[in-house]
Motif scaffolding. Structure first.
Motif, PDB file in Angstrom:
ATOM      1  N   ALA A  43      -4.162  12.223   1.640  1.00  0.00           N
ATOM      2  CA  ALA A  43      -2.882  11.541   1.439  1.00  0.00           C
ATOM      3  C   ALA A  43      -2.431  11.652  -0.012  1.00  0.00           C
ATOM      4  O   ALA A  43      -1.237  11.861  -0.289  1.00  0.00           O
ATOM      5  CB  ALA A  43      -3.010  10.073   1.859  1.00  0.00           C
ATOM      6  N   ALA A  44      -3.363  11.513  -0.950  1.00  0.00           N
ATOM      7  CA  ALA A  44      -3.002  11.614  -2.368  1.00  0.00           C
ATOM      8  C   ALA A  44      -2.432  12.983  -2.698  1.00  0.00           C
ATOM      9  O   ALA A  44      -1.465  13.101  -3.460  1.00  0.00           O
ATOM     10  CB  ALA A  44      -4.228  11.320  -3.232  1.00  0.00           C
ATOM     11  N   CYS A  45      -2.998  14.017  -2.107  1.00  0.00           N
ATOM     12  CA  CYS A  45      -2.505  15.374  -2.360  1.00  0.00           C
ATOM     13  C   CYS A  45      -1.102  15.589  -1.806  1.00  0.00           C
ATOM     14  O   CYS A  45      -0.358  16.450  -2.307  1.00  0.00           O
ATOM     15  CB  CYS A  45      -3.464  16.403  -1.756  1.00  0.00           C
ATOM     16  N   SER A  46      -0.755  14.834  -0.799  1.00  0.00           N
ATOM     17  CA  SER A  46       0.582  14.975  -0.201  1.00  0.00           C
ATOM     18  C   SER A  46       1.610  14.058  -0.853  1.00  0.00           C
ATOM     19  O   SER A  46       2.792  14.102  -0.498  1.00  0.00           O
ATOM     20  CB  SER A  46       0.518  14.682   1.302  1.00  0.00           C
ATOM     21  N   GLU A  47       1.177  13.221  -1.810  1.00  0.00           N
ATOM     22  CA  GLU A  47       2.070  12.237  -2.439  1.00  0.00           C
ATOM     23  C   GLU A  47       2.122  12.413  -3.954  1.00  0.00           C
ATOM     24  O   GLU A  47       2.262  11.445  -4.701  1.00  0.00           O
ATOM     25  CB  GLU A  47       1.598  10.822  -2.094  1.00  0.00           C
ATOM     26  N   LEU A  48       2.038  13.655  -4.416  1.00  0.00           N
ATOM     27  CA  LEU A  48       1.973  13.892  -5.852  1.00  0.00           C
ATOM     28  C   LEU A  48       3.240  13.460  -6.580  1.00  0.00           C
ATOM     29  O   LEU A  48       3.203  13.178  -7.776  1.00  0.00           O
ATOM     30  CB  LEU A  48       1.714  15.381  -6.117  1.00  0.00           C
ATOM     31  N   ASP A  49       4.347  13.427  -5.893  1.00  0.00           N
ATOM     32  CA  ASP A  49       5.614  13.067  -6.534  1.00  0.00           C
ATOM     33  C   ASP A  49       6.066  11.649  -6.197  1.00  0.00           C
ATOM     34  O   ASP A  49       7.225  11.297  -6.417  1.00  0.00           O
ATOM     35  CB  ASP A  49       6.709  14.067  -6.116  1.00  0.00           C
ATOM     36  N   SER A  50       5.155  10.830  -5.698  1.00  0.00           N
ATOM     37  CA  SER A  50       5.555   9.489  -5.267  1.00  0.00           C
ATOM     38  C   SER A  50       5.818   8.547  -6.442  1.00  0.00           C
ATOM     39  O   SER A  50       6.591   7.596  -6.317  1.00  0.00           O
ATOM     40  CB  SER A  50       4.481   8.890  -4.348  1.00  0.00           C
ATOM     41  N   ALA A  51       5.191   8.772  -7.586  1.00  0.00           N
ATOM     42  CA  ALA A  51       5.423   7.926  -8.764  1.00  0.00           C
ATOM     43  C   ALA A  51       6.441   8.615  -9.674  1.00  0.00           C
ATOM     44  O   ALA A  51       6.145   9.669 -10.246  1.00  0.00           O
ATOM     45  CB  ALA A  51       4.117   7.697  -9.516  1.00  0.00           C
ATOM     46  N   PRO A  52       7.636   8.070  -9.832  1.00  0.00           N
ATOM     47  CA  PRO A  52       8.675   8.757 -10.612  1.00  0.00           C
ATOM     48  C   PRO A  52       8.329   8.933 -12.081  1.00  0.00           C
ATOM     49  O   PRO A  52       8.899   9.791 -12.752  1.00  0.00           O
ATOM     50  CB  PRO A  52       9.906   7.859 -10.426  1.00  0.00           C
ATOM     51  N   ARG A 108      -2.783   9.588  -7.011  1.00  0.00           N
ATOM     52  CA  ARG A 108      -1.594   8.902  -6.491  1.00  0.00           C
ATOM     53  C   ARG A 108      -0.782   8.245  -7.597  1.00  0.00           C
ATOM     54  O   ARG A 108       0.459   8.278  -7.597  1.00  0.00           O
ATOM     55  CB  ARG A 108      -2.028   7.850  -5.464  1.00  0.00           C
ATOM     56  N   TYR A 109      -1.475   7.640  -8.585  1.00  0.00           N
ATOM     57  CA  TYR A 109      -0.790   6.905  -9.655  1.00  0.00           C
ATOM     58  C   TYR A 109      -0.700   7.700 -10.957  1.00  0.00           C
ATOM     59  O   TYR A 109      -0.192   7.174 -11.953  1.00  0.00           O
ATOM     60  CB  TYR A 109      -1.513   5.587  -9.918  1.00  0.00           C
ATOM     61  N   ALA A 110      -1.181   8.944 -10.980  1.00  0.00           N
ATOM     62  CA  ALA A 110      -1.237   9.733 -12.223  1.00  0.00           C
ATOM     63  C   ALA A 110      -1.876   8.897 -13.320  1.00  0.00           C
ATOM     64  O   ALA A 110      -1.367   8.774 -14.438  1.00  0.00           O
ATOM     65  CB  ALA A 110       0.155  10.201 -12.627  1.00  0.00           C
ATOM     66  N   LEU A 111      -3.039   8.336 -13.008  1.00  0.00           N
ATOM     67  CA  LEU A 111      -3.682   7.309 -13.830  1.00  0.00           C
ATOM     68  C   LEU A 111      -5.150   7.655 -14.050  1.00  0.00           C
ATOM     69  O   LEU A 111      -5.912   7.773 -13.082  1.00  0.00           O
ATOM     70  CB  LEU A 111      -3.577   5.962 -13.101  1.00  0.00           C
ATOM     71  N   PRO A 112      -5.584   7.813 -15.291  1.00  0.00           N
ATOM     72  CA  PRO A 112      -7.021   8.022 -15.521  1.00  0.00           C
ATOM     73  C   PRO A 112      -7.834   6.809 -15.061  1.00  0.00           C
ATOM     74  O   PRO A 112      -7.564   5.685 -15.473  1.00  0.00           O
ATOM     75  CB  PRO A 112      -7.115   8.206 -17.036  1.00  0.00           C
ATOM     76  N   ILE A 113      -8.824   7.062 -14.201  1.00  0.00           N
ATOM     77  CA  ILE A 113      -9.708   6.011 -13.706  1.00  0.00           C
ATOM     78  C   ILE A 113     -11.143   6.478 -13.884  1.00  0.00           C
ATOM     79  O   ILE A 113     -11.517   7.553 -13.416  1.00  0.00           O
ATOM     80  CB  ILE A 113      -9.448   5.687 -12.223  1.00  0.00           C
ATOM     81  N   GLY A 114     -11.936   5.667 -14.549  1.00  0.00           N
ATOM     82  CA  GLY A 114     -13.354   5.961 -14.702  1.00  0.00           C
ATOM     83  C   GLY A 114     -14.175   5.014 -13.853  1.00  0.00           C
ATOM     84  O   GLY A 114     -13.865   3.826 -13.759  1.00  0.00           O
ATOM     85  N   GLY A 115     -15.217   5.533 -13.216  1.00  0.00           N
ATOM     86  CA  GLY A 115     -16.123   4.725 -12.413  1.00  0.00           C
ATOM     87  C   GLY A 115     -17.546   4.938 -12.891  1.00  0.00           C
ATOM     88  O   GLY A 115     -18.005   6.084 -12.984  1.00  0.00           O
ATOM     89  N   GLU A 116     -18.265   3.853 -13.197  1.00  0.00           N
ATOM     90  CA  GLU A 116     -19.566   3.948 -13.833  1.00  0.00           C
ATOM     91  C   GLU A 116     -20.586   3.043 -13.139  1.00  0.00           C
ATOM     92  O   GLU A 116     -20.240   2.000 -12.582  1.00  0.00           O
ATOM     93  CB  GLU A 116     -19.457   3.509 -15.299  1.00  0.00           C
ATOM     94  N   ASP A 117     -21.849   3.449 -13.214  1.00  0.00           N
ATOM     95  CA  ASP A 117     -22.954   2.618 -12.737  1.00  0.00           C
ATOM     96  C   ASP A 117     -23.208   1.543 -13.785  1.00  0.00           C
ATOM     97  O   ASP A 117     -23.712   1.831 -14.882  1.00  0.00           O
ATOM     98  CB  ASP A 117     -24.194   3.484 -12.534  1.00  0.00           C
ATOM     99  N   ALA A 118     -22.869   0.297 -13.457  1.00  0.00           N
ATOM    100  CA  ALA A 118     -22.969  -0.788 -14.439  1.00  0.00           C
ATOM    101  C   ALA A 118     -24.406  -1.101 -14.825  1.00  0.00           C
ATOM    102  O   ALA A 118     -24.660  -1.632 -15.916  1.00  0.00           O
ATOM    103  CB  ALA A 118     -22.283  -2.042 -13.893  1.00  0.00           C
ATOM    104  N   THR A 119     -25.357  -0.789 -13.960  1.00  0.00           N
ATOM    105  CA  THR A 119     -26.743  -1.192 -14.217  1.00  0.00           C
ATOM    106  C   THR A 119     -27.409  -0.376 -15.320  1.00  0.00           C
ATOM    107  O   THR A 119     -28.434  -0.798 -15.864  1.00  0.00           O
ATOM    108  CB  THR A 119     -27.593  -1.078 -12.947  1.00  0.00           C
TER     109      THR A 119
END
Length: 236
Positions: A43-52, A108-119
């Motif tokens: 879905a994200a690949c099909s909505e690349l232009d959804s955020a103006p 989808r949001y053209a937004l850098p998101i980082g995900g990390e192992d908190a432990t």
């Protein structure tokens, strides 16, 4: 104990418009990519232009990289790298359920998101400019190696070393989220002109996706900007 990041003053000197949403999640039940997580990627690949504001937001990140001497055409921010792959391949690789979730939201949001192992964090995640020479664990051509970061480079780090180079370009191997990770820290990073409300919406969608994996998951949020560099707690 909740993960609470630190943003050093030099970051706001570089980009006064910088804002981040920090999410610490516990009792997450990660697993292999499934039809839901892969559907999010499609879905994200099909909505690349959804955020103006998407292209303007990525352009702001290019300017931010140039401000500390990086070359965004060679090392783009994570959101731009994912977007380029989605444009080229019309697909994104599946990794695991949680990584699929935040990669889909990043595109989808053209937004850098980082995900990390908190432990595996040793102390608070800290965003700052490097003194130079700090260690960064990575893999090159399938072989583990330690790199030394450049003086002035914007990095995320803890007491053990660098966890992400060039602001949000490349994550280290030590803190990656695997299928067995249950305690996670996420950071969603925004510049003008991305609306703050869209940043918060992306965070809400991330938490909803984590709750799909385990309804008993617990999450705490902090919103950080120049006026609140230590964070404002967000209800969710």
């Amino acid at each position: 104990m909740a993960v609470e990041p630190l943003i050093r003053p030099e970051i706001f000197a570089l980009r006064p418009d910088y804002a981040a949403l920090s999410i610490h999640a516990e009792f997450v039940r990660n697993g292999s990519s499934d039809e839901c997580s892969m559907g999010l990627l499609r879905a994200a690949c099909s909505e690349l232009d959804s955020a103006p504001w998407a292209e303007a937001h990525l352009n702001s990140w290019r300017d931010a990289y140039r401000s500390f001497g990086a070359k965004p055409q060679r090392t783009p921010c994570s959101a731009e790298a994912l977007r380029k792959r989605a444009e080229r391949d019309r697909a994104l690789p599946a990794v695991n359920a949680v990584v699929d979730l935040y990669n889909a939201l990043s595109v989808r949001y053209a937004l850098p998101i980082g995900g990390e192992d908190a432990t595996v964090y040793d102390g608070a995640p800290t965003l700052l400019q490097a003194s130079g020479g700090e260690p960064f664990d990575t893999v090159a051509e399938g072989v583990a190696k330690i790199e030394a970061v450049d003086h002035g480079e914007v990095i995320w780090r803890d007491a053990r070393g660098v966890t992400c180079r060039r602001w949000n370009w490349r994550q280290g191997t030590r803190t990656r989220i695997t299928e067995t990770t249950t305690a996670m820290w996420f950071v969603l990073e925004r510049l003008d002109p991305m609306p703050i409300q869209s940043l918060l919406e992306a965070g809400a969608n991330l938490i909803d996706g984590l709750r799909r994996l385990n309804p008993e998951m617990r999450a705490t949020q902090l919103f950080l900007d120049q006026d609140s560099p230590t964070g404002q707690r967000q209800a969710r």
